[in-house]
Design a protein around this motif. Structure first.
Motif, PDB file in Angstrom:
ATOM      1  N   GLN A   1      30.228  31.615  39.542  1.00  0.00           N
ATOM      2  CA  GLN A   1      28.961  31.941  40.176  1.00  0.00           C
ATOM      3  C   GLN A   1      27.821  31.388  39.336  1.00  0.00           C
ATOM      4  O   GLN A   1      27.783  31.554  38.131  1.00  0.00           O
ATOM      5  CB  GLN A   1      28.817  33.452  40.294  1.00  0.00           C
ATOM      6  CG  GLN A   1      27.606  33.878  41.087  1.00  0.00           C
ATOM      7  CD  GLN A   1      27.583  35.382  41.322  1.00  0.00           C
ATOM      8  OE1 GLN A   1      28.524  36.082  40.967  1.00  0.00           O
ATOM      9  NE2 GLN A   1      26.525  35.868  41.907  1.00  0.00           N
ATOM     10  N   VAL A   2      26.898  30.703  40.002  1.00  0.00           N
ATOM     11  CA  VAL A   2      25.789  30.094  39.277  1.00  0.00           C
ATOM     12  C   VAL A   2      24.653  31.094  39.115  1.00  0.00           C
ATOM     13  O   VAL A   2      24.474  32.009  39.914  1.00  0.00           O
ATOM     14  CB  VAL A   2      25.277  28.831  39.993  1.00  0.00           C
ATOM     15  CG1 VAL A   2      26.382  27.786  40.064  1.00  0.00           C
ATOM     16  CG2 VAL A   2      24.758  29.176  41.374  1.00  0.00           C
ATOM     17  N   GLN A   3      23.894  30.881  38.065  1.00  0.00           N
ATOM     18  CA  GLN A   3      22.718  31.707  37.794  1.00  0.00           C
ATOM     19  C   GLN A   3      21.599  30.835  37.297  1.00  0.00           C
ATOM     20  O   GLN A   3      21.834  29.826  36.619  1.00  0.00           O
ATOM     21  CB  GLN A   3      23.048  32.748  36.714  1.00  0.00           C
ATOM     22  CG  GLN A   3      23.635  34.037  37.217  1.00  0.00           C
ATOM     23  CD  GLN A   3      23.648  35.109  36.137  1.00  0.00           C
ATOM     24  OE1 GLN A   3      24.012  34.844  34.994  1.00  0.00           O
ATOM     25  NE2 GLN A   3      23.239  36.319  36.488  1.00  0.00           N
ATOM     26  N   LEU A   4      20.382  31.237  37.624  1.00  0.00           N
ATOM     27  CA  LEU A   4      19.185  30.611  37.075  1.00  0.00           C
ATOM     28  C   LEU A   4      18.443  31.679  36.283  1.00  0.00           C
ATOM     29  O   LEU A   4      18.220  32.784  36.797  1.00  0.00           O
ATOM     30  CB  LEU A   4      18.283  30.066  38.177  1.00  0.00           C
ATOM     31  CG  LEU A   4      18.808  28.883  38.983  1.00  0.00           C
ATOM     32  CD1 LEU A   4      17.822  28.536  40.096  1.00  0.00           C
ATOM     33  CD2 LEU A   4      19.035  27.670  38.094  1.00  0.00           C
ATOM     34  N   ILE A  28      29.017  23.944  36.925  1.00  0.00           N
ATOM     35  CA  ILE A  28      28.101  23.178  37.766  1.00  0.00           C
ATOM     36  C   ILE A  28      28.555  21.733  37.862  1.00  0.00           C
ATOM     37  O   ILE A  28      28.797  21.084  36.837  1.00  0.00           O
ATOM     38  CB  ILE A  28      26.671  23.269  37.201  1.00  0.00           C
ATOM     39  CG1 ILE A  28      26.169  24.716  37.315  1.00  0.00           C
ATOM     40  CG2 ILE A  28      25.740  22.313  37.936  1.00  0.00           C
ATOM     41  CD1 ILE A  28      24.869  24.969  36.592  1.00  0.00           C
ATOM     42  N   PHE A  29      28.619  21.233  39.095  1.00  0.00           N
ATOM     43  CA  PHE A  29      28.972  19.841  39.311  1.00  0.00           C
ATOM     44  C   PHE A  29      27.715  18.977  39.404  1.00  0.00           C
ATOM     45  O   PHE A  29      27.657  17.887  38.848  1.00  0.00           O
ATOM     46  CB  PHE A  29      29.816  19.697  40.569  1.00  0.00           C
ATOM     47  CG  PHE A  29      31.082  20.516  40.546  1.00  0.00           C
ATOM     48  CD1 PHE A  29      31.571  21.106  41.708  1.00  0.00           C
ATOM     49  CD2 PHE A  29      31.804  20.699  39.372  1.00  0.00           C
ATOM     50  CE1 PHE A  29      32.735  21.869  41.692  1.00  0.00           C
ATOM     51  CE2 PHE A  29      32.972  21.449  39.339  1.00  0.00           C
ATOM     52  CZ  PHE A  29      33.430  22.031  40.506  1.00  0.00           C
ATOM     53  N   SER A  30      26.727  19.462  40.139  1.00  0.00           N
ATOM     54  CA  SER A  30      25.476  18.723  40.259  1.00  0.00           C
ATOM     55  C   SER A  30      24.380  19.653  40.761  1.00  0.00           C
ATOM     56  O   SER A  30      24.658  20.693  41.362  1.00  0.00           O
ATOM     57  CB  SER A  30      25.625  17.536  41.209  1.00  0.00           C
ATOM     58  OG  SER A  30      25.887  17.974  42.524  1.00  0.00           O
ATOM     59  N   ILE A  31      23.153  19.255  40.478  1.00  0.00           N
ATOM     60  CA  ILE A  31      21.984  20.008  40.929  1.00  0.00           C
ATOM     61  C   ILE A  31      21.066  19.062  41.673  1.00  0.00           C
ATOM     62  O   ILE A  31      20.738  17.981  41.148  1.00  0.00           O
ATOM     63  CB  ILE A  31      21.241  20.654  39.757  1.00  0.00           C
ATOM     64  CG1 ILE A  31      22.176  21.585  38.963  1.00  0.00           C
ATOM     65  CG2 ILE A  31      20.023  21.436  40.258  1.00  0.00           C
ATOM     66  CD1 ILE A  31      21.531  22.226  37.749  1.00  0.00           C
ATOM     67  N   ASN A  73      18.940  16.914  32.859  1.00  0.00           N
ATOM     68  CA  ASN A  73      20.166  17.028  33.648  1.00  0.00           C
ATOM     69  C   ASN A  73      21.388  17.339  32.786  1.00  0.00           C
ATOM     70  O   ASN A  73      22.329  17.981  33.247  1.00  0.00           O
ATOM     71  CB  ASN A  73      20.397  15.749  34.441  1.00  0.00           C
ATOM     72  CG  ASN A  73      19.373  15.568  35.547  1.00  0.00           C
ATOM     73  OD1 ASN A  73      18.838  16.548  36.075  1.00  0.00           O
ATOM     74  ND2 ASN A  73      19.086  14.326  35.900  1.00  0.00           N
ATOM     75  N   ALA A  74      21.364  16.910  31.556  1.00  0.00           N
ATOM     76  CA  ALA A  74      22.488  17.182  30.667  1.00  0.00           C
ATOM     77  C   ALA A  74      22.585  18.665  30.315  1.00  0.00           C
ATOM     78  O   ALA A  74      23.680  19.186  30.075  1.00  0.00           O
ATOM     79  CB  ALA A  74      22.367  16.350  29.397  1.00  0.00           C
ATOM     80  N   LYS A  75      21.422  19.328  30.294  1.00  0.00           N
ATOM     81  CA  LYS A  75      21.387  20.747  29.928  1.00  0.00           C
ATOM     82  C   LYS A  75      21.181  21.651  31.139  1.00  0.00           C
ATOM     83  O   LYS A  75      21.122  22.870  30.991  1.00  0.00           O
ATOM     84  CB  LYS A  75      20.275  21.000  28.914  1.00  0.00           C
ATOM     85  CG  LYS A  75      20.481  20.288  27.590  1.00  0.00           C
ATOM     86  CD  LYS A  75      19.357  20.610  26.615  1.00  0.00           C
ATOM     87  CE  LYS A  75      19.593  19.921  25.276  1.00  0.00           C
ATOM     88  NZ  LYS A  75      18.486  20.205  24.318  1.00  0.00           N
ATOM     89  N   GLY A 104      30.990  26.367  45.377  1.00  0.00           N
ATOM     90  CA  GLY A 104      30.455  25.659  46.526  1.00  0.00           C
ATOM     91  C   GLY A 104      28.963  25.436  46.379  1.00  0.00           C
ATOM     92  O   GLY A 104      28.452  25.314  45.272  1.00  0.00           O
ATOM     93  N   TRP A 105      28.262  25.390  47.512  1.00  0.00           N
ATOM     94  CA  TRP A 105      26.821  25.143  47.506  1.00  0.00           C
ATOM     95  C   TRP A 105      26.077  26.462  47.410  1.00  0.00           C
ATOM     96  O   TRP A 105      26.363  27.402  48.146  1.00  0.00           O
ATOM     97  CB  TRP A 105      26.416  24.423  48.780  1.00  0.00           C
ATOM     98  CG  TRP A 105      24.928  24.278  48.935  1.00  0.00           C
ATOM     99  CD1 TRP A 105      24.109  25.016  49.720  1.00  0.00           C
ATOM    100  CD2 TRP A 105      24.095  23.348  48.253  1.00  0.00           C
ATOM    101  NE1 TRP A 105      22.817  24.592  49.581  1.00  0.00           N
ATOM    102  CE2 TRP A 105      22.768  23.567  48.690  1.00  0.00           C
ATOM    103  CE3 TRP A 105      24.330  22.339  47.301  1.00  0.00           C
ATOM    104  CZ2 TRP A 105      21.694  22.823  48.220  1.00  0.00           C
ATOM    105  CZ3 TRP A 105      23.262  21.581  46.853  1.00  0.00           C
ATOM    106  CH2 TRP A 105      21.967  21.836  47.296  1.00  0.00           C
ATOM    107  N   THR A 106      25.085  26.508  46.521  1.00  0.00           N
ATOM    108  CA  THR A 106      24.268  27.702  46.352  1.00  0.00           C
ATOM    109  C   THR A 106      22.799  27.319  46.312  1.00  0.00           C
ATOM    110  O   THR A 106      22.415  26.420  45.556  1.00  0.00           O
ATOM    111  CB  THR A 106      24.617  28.439  45.047  1.00  0.00           C
ATOM    112  OG1 THR A 106      26.009  28.793  45.049  1.00  0.00           O
ATOM    113  CG2 THR A 106      23.779  29.700  44.900  1.00  0.00           C
TER     114      THR A 106
END
Length: 119
Positions: A1-4, A28-31, A73-75, A104-106
């Motif tokens: 699960q992603v978090q910001l 994370i694969f990509s943002i 993007n690296a961090k 998945g997508w979030t």
């Protein structure tokens, strides 16, 4: 699960500067584009700045010329440098990003960080 998670808010005097940061965590694969929004008391949330995955920035008229959005993007981080702050910049600032991860997508949002501009 992603978090910001945002950081860097606080109390600053008019004319002062502040740097907000937001870090994404998870597998994370990509943002895609990363954005900063803000919401002042009694007002709707408004878009402040956007930076594309390729690093192209755009700004709301209210902060143009006084703010710089950047990303690493690296961090998996995004920053908002604000200067010449005005009392009307007082708001809760939120980070937002579209993230591809192992979940998945979030359309992810941070919890917000308070910025208060006052003497």
């Amino acid at each position: 699960q992603v978090q910001l998670v945002e950081s860097g808010g606080g109390l600053v005097q008019p004319g002062g500067s502040l740097r907000l940061s937001c870090a994404a965590s998870g597998v994370i694969f990509s943002i895609n584009a990363m954005r900063w929004y803000r919401q002042a008391p009694g007002k709707q949330r408004e878009l402040v700045a956007t930076i594309t995955s390729g690093g192209r920035p755009s700004y709301a008229d209210a902060v143009k010329g006084r703010s710089t959005i950047s990303r690493d993007n690296a961090k998996n981080t995004v920053h908002l440098q604000m200067s010449s702050l005005k009392p009307e910049d007082t708001a809760v600032y939120y980070c937002n990003a579209g993230i591809w991860s192992d979940s998945g997508w979030t359309d992810a949002w941070g919890q917000g960080t308070q910025v208060t501009v006052s003497s």
